[in-house]
Design a protein around this motif. Structure first.
Motif, PDB file in Angstrom:
ATOM      1  N   GLY A 256      42.880  48.102  48.050  1.00 13.59           N
ATOM      2  CA  GLY A 256      43.566  47.366  48.891  1.00 13.59           C
ATOM      3  C   GLY A 256      43.368  46.346  49.604  1.00 13.59           C
ATOM      4  O   GLY A 256      44.021  45.837  51.105  1.00 13.59           O
ATOM      5  N   ARG A 257      42.303  46.221  50.270  1.00 10.46           N
ATOM      6  CA  ARG A 257      42.415  45.200  51.610  1.00 10.46           C
ATOM      7  C   ARG A 257      42.001  43.414  50.868  1.00 10.46           C
ATOM      8  O   ARG A 257      42.361  42.916  51.919  1.00 10.46           O
ATOM      9  CB  ARG A 257      41.070  45.338  51.587  1.00 10.46           C
ATOM     10  CG  ARG A 257      41.035  47.016  53.064  1.00 10.46           C
ATOM     11  CD  ARG A 257      39.537  47.138  53.857  1.00 10.46           C
ATOM     12  NE  ARG A 257      38.758  47.527  52.542  1.00 10.46           N
ATOM     13  CZ  ARG A 257      36.894  48.370  52.685  1.00 10.46           C
ATOM     14  NH1 ARG A 257      37.106  48.663  53.657  1.00 10.46           N
ATOM     15  NH2 ARG A 257      37.174  49.462  51.285  1.00 10.46           N
ATOM     16  N   ALA A 258      41.962  43.885  49.527  1.00  9.95           N
ATOM     17  CA  ALA A 258      43.031  42.068  49.272  1.00  9.95           C
ATOM     18  C   ALA A 258      43.324  41.974  48.057  1.00  9.95           C
ATOM     19  O   ALA A 258      43.706  43.669  47.728  1.00  9.95           O
ATOM     20  CB  ALA A 258      41.569  41.704  49.272  1.00  9.95           C
ATOM     21  N   LEU A 259      44.286  40.998  47.540  1.00  9.79           N
ATOM     22  CA  LEU A 259      44.658  41.558  46.463  1.00  9.79           C
ATOM     23  C   LEU A 259      43.822  39.846  45.789  1.00  9.79           C
ATOM     24  O   LEU A 259      43.592  38.420  46.070  1.00  9.79           O
ATOM     25  CB  LEU A 259      46.043  40.792  47.192  1.00  9.79           C
ATOM     26  CG  LEU A 259      47.597  41.223  47.578  1.00  9.79           C
ATOM     27  CD1 LEU A 259      47.697  40.639  47.839  1.00  9.79           C
ATOM     28  CD2 LEU A 259      47.036  42.754  46.639  1.00  9.79           C
ATOM     29  N   SER A 260      44.432  40.235  44.582  1.00  9.04           N
ATOM     30  CA  SER A 260      44.046  39.072  43.607  1.00  9.04           C
ATOM     31  C   SER A 260      44.959  37.368  43.436  1.00  9.04           C
ATOM     32  O   SER A 260      45.753  38.037  43.957  1.00  9.04           O
ATOM     33  CB  SER A 260      43.991  39.926  41.695  1.00  9.04           C
ATOM     34  OG  SER A 260      43.657  38.446  41.279  1.00  9.04           O
ATOM     35  N   HIS A 261      44.095  36.450  44.335  1.00  9.49           N
ATOM     36  CA  HIS A 261      45.094  35.724  43.925  1.00  9.49           C
ATOM     37  C   HIS A 261      45.839  35.051  42.524  1.00  9.49           C
ATOM     38  O   HIS A 261      46.856  34.671  42.429  1.00  9.49           O
ATOM     39  CB  HIS A 261      44.200  33.835  44.094  1.00  9.49           C
ATOM     40  CG  HIS A 261      45.136  32.594  45.192  1.00  9.49           C
ATOM     41  ND1 HIS A 261      43.917  32.151  45.663  1.00  9.49           N
ATOM     42  CD2 HIS A 261      45.444  32.956  44.436  1.00  9.49           C
ATOM     43  CE1 HIS A 261      45.027  31.275  46.119  1.00  9.49           C
ATOM     44  NE2 HIS A 261      46.232  31.386  45.626  1.00  9.49           N
ATOM     45  N   ASP A 262      44.518  35.164  41.653  1.00 11.31           N
ATOM     46  CA  ASP A 262      45.362  35.212  40.503  1.00 11.31           C
ATOM     47  C   ASP A 262      47.034  35.942  39.954  1.00 11.31           C
ATOM     48  O   ASP A 262      47.995  35.383  40.028  1.00 11.31           O
ATOM     49  CB  ASP A 262      44.500  35.798  38.835  1.00 11.31           C
ATOM     50  CG  ASP A 262      43.168  34.206  39.086  1.00 11.31           C
ATOM     51  OD1 ASP A 262      43.597  33.079  40.646  1.00 11.31           O
ATOM     52  OD2 ASP A 262      42.428  34.572  38.561  1.00 11.31           O
ATOM     53  N   ALA A 263      46.509  36.985  40.464  1.00 11.54           N
ATOM     54  CA  ALA A 263      47.687  37.848  39.851  1.00 11.54           C
ATOM     55  C   ALA A 263      48.662  38.052  40.765  1.00 11.54           C
ATOM     56  O   ALA A 263      49.751  38.046  40.400  1.00 11.54           O
ATOM     57  CB  ALA A 263      46.937  39.526  40.055  1.00 11.54           C
ATOM     58  N   LEU A 264      48.949  38.045  41.896  1.00  9.61           N
ATOM     59  CA  LEU A 264      50.016  37.476  42.805  1.00  9.61           C
ATOM     60  C   LEU A 264      50.792  36.580  42.450  1.00  9.61           C
ATOM     61  O   LEU A 264      52.287  36.369  42.802  1.00  9.61           O
ATOM     62  CB  LEU A 264      49.236  37.224  44.814  1.00  9.61           C
ATOM     63  CG  LEU A 264      49.911  37.209  45.431  1.00  9.61           C
ATOM     64  CD1 LEU A 264      51.058  38.137  45.597  1.00  9.61           C
ATOM     65  CD2 LEU A 264      49.644  36.591  46.230  1.00  9.61           C
TER      66      LEU A 264
END
Length: 479
Positions: A256-264
């Motif tokens: 949870g400390r980062a998000l996938s750029h693709d998924a976002l």
């Protein structure tokens, strides 16, 4: 302990406190956030009457923002002692970071201190003294600020914040300030009047002293109406949070400390913005404006799904939103800092004259250095070092200052390299680079995630000499 209610104010206050008490296990202790004002004085007095003094602990936070802070501390301690209630206080430093108001910084510091005091005493319930007037003021402020549903939901009667150890409960949330003042007057309570509450330069004070009196005359039921608005907003926000949790399962990276750029970027704007808001709350970040989040999402879309957005930098409340190698994350720093991982907060240096200790706890780093025998299980960031090297000089744990170098190769003539380059080569994201550097004397010895600096080891090592493996273990985070 029970008390016979003699007045309507008595009944209302004691019944509200009794209702909250009935929701926790029998004999469980209760912490009361005690500022010494009329609201928290009523709550503490009523808690003692309903639950008994032995179950209560009064917690006071000394902000140091007022010249009277020491006097208030003494008053609060005396008030608690009169009722034979355990009392504890914590002094805090209020951050003056750019982009964060003093009121918000003081509130954050207060809640952190209260939660730490609860955790140290094993108390799982923290009672707060906000009431119906506070709730109405909060909803009005959020409306005027153009807040979304999360803001309009205002204060929940009960909730457990992410990472907190104590559930926060507001037993008096449905009572009016006037009812609490009547209770205090009838019981001859003494309380503190904070002079800052009369300063109408603050938005909440302006509402309290100039706006709500007019609303009371023309719309006497406005508090109930705003409370209903808050309840409706909270219900709608729960649905949005449920959707965001589903989206987090798909987009979340590194716990949870980062998000996938693709998924976002796969979500439409409304859903992506909802996810960004939810993600920021889970990280404990201050909510950002719709304009700022919209600008962030626009820039993320412009740099593309590859996420190689080295130029992306959205500053917000002492943090910067970054994109790197397909991940979107927040790192410490503001616009005056360089746009890379060197924008890390310095911490106090800790020292240890190592004499065979197996652990070295570093609370300021939220973690522990473990010194294990070389035949112990290998950790994520492990290395073995001769015992004689560890005893060569005093060990110290320090923050990165920039420009540190180390040699990771055993080859004597191999060049040293900067930590920044090594972190980048191993694709270690910025938030994992904020680690303590372990020095032996003045020489860098060990870096979590990178290992031992081979330059400080002797060229010839006695194979029979005992060796130690160093492992850095972060504290477990309770969501």
């Amino acid at each position: 302990m029970t008390s016979t209610a003699e007045t309507p104010a008595d009944r209302l206050v004691l019944e509200a406190v009794g209702f909250s008490l009935s929701a926790i296990p029998a004999n469980a202790r209760i912490a009361i956030a005690f500022s010494g004002g009329v609201d928290s004085s009523v709550l503490l007095d009523a808690a003692v009457h309903v639950a008994g003094a032995s179950r209560c602990v009064a917690l006071h936070v000394h902000h140091g923002l007022s010249a009277h802070a020491d006097t208030w501390l003494a008053h609060c301690e005396a008030f608690a002692q009169e009722r034979r209630v355990e009392f504890a206080a914590e002094r805090v430093e209020v951050s003056r970071d750019a982009g964060v108001s003093v009121e918000a910084a003081a509130r954050d510091a207060r809640y952190r201190a209260l939660d730490e005091m609860c955790a140290s005493r094993g108390v799982a319930t923290l009672w707060l003294a906000q009431h119906a007037d506070d709730q109405a003021e909060t909803v009005l402020l959020q409306l005027l600020r153009g807040a979304g549903l999360a803001g309009l939901a205002a204060m929940a009667p009960e909730y457990l914040p992410a990472g907190a150890s104590a559930t926060r409960v507001r037993p008096l949330l449905h009572l009016l300030r006037a009812q609490l003042e009547q209770y205090a007057s009838e019981r001859a309570l003494r309380w503190i009047d904070d002079e800052s509450n009369a300063d109408t330069r603050y938005a909440r004070n302006a509402l309290r002293h100039e706006v709500t009196p007019a609303l009371t005359v023309h719309f006497p039921g406005f508090r109930d109406a705003l409370a209903r608005t808050a309840a409706h907003a909270a219900s709608a926000q729960r649905l949005l949070d449920a959707l965001a949790r589903m989206d987090m399962e798909e987009a979340s990276r590194d716990e949870g400390r980062a998000l996938s750029h693709d998924a976002l970027l796969a979500f439409d704007d409304d859903r992506a913005l909802n996810l960004l808001r939810y993600w920021m709350r889970t990280l404990g970040l201050v909510a950002a404006s719709s304009a700022r989040l919209g600008d962030a999402l626009r820039q993320l879309r412009e740099i593309g799904a590859a996420g190689e957005g080295h130029g992306l930098r959205i500053d917000h409340a002492g943090q910067a939103l970054r994109s790197y190698r397909g991940l979107v994350y927040w790192e410490a720093g503001d616009s005056s800092d360089p746009a890379d991982e060197t924008a890390l907060a310095a911490r106090a240096v800790s020292e240890l004259a190592w004499q065979g200790e197996s652990i070295w706890r570093l609370p300021q780093w939220r973690g522990t250095f473990v010194f294990a025998h070389a035949d112990a299980a290998v950790g994520e960031a492990d290395a073995t070092i001769p015992v004689s090297v560890l005893q060569r000089a005093v060990l110290s744990a320090r923050s990165r200052s920039g420009g540190e170098r180390m040699r990771t190769s055993d080859a004597p003539r191999a060049p040293s390299r900067t930590l920044k380059n090594l972190f980048q080569e191993r694709a270690i994201p910025a938030w994992k680079r904020d680690v303590p550097l372990l020095y032996i004397g003045g020489d860098l010895l060990f870096v979590p995630g990178l290992g031992v600096n081979r330059a400080v080891l002797p060229e010839k090592i006695d194979e029979a000499e005992p060796r130690v493996r160093i492992v850095w273990r972060e504290d477990l985070l309770i969501a």
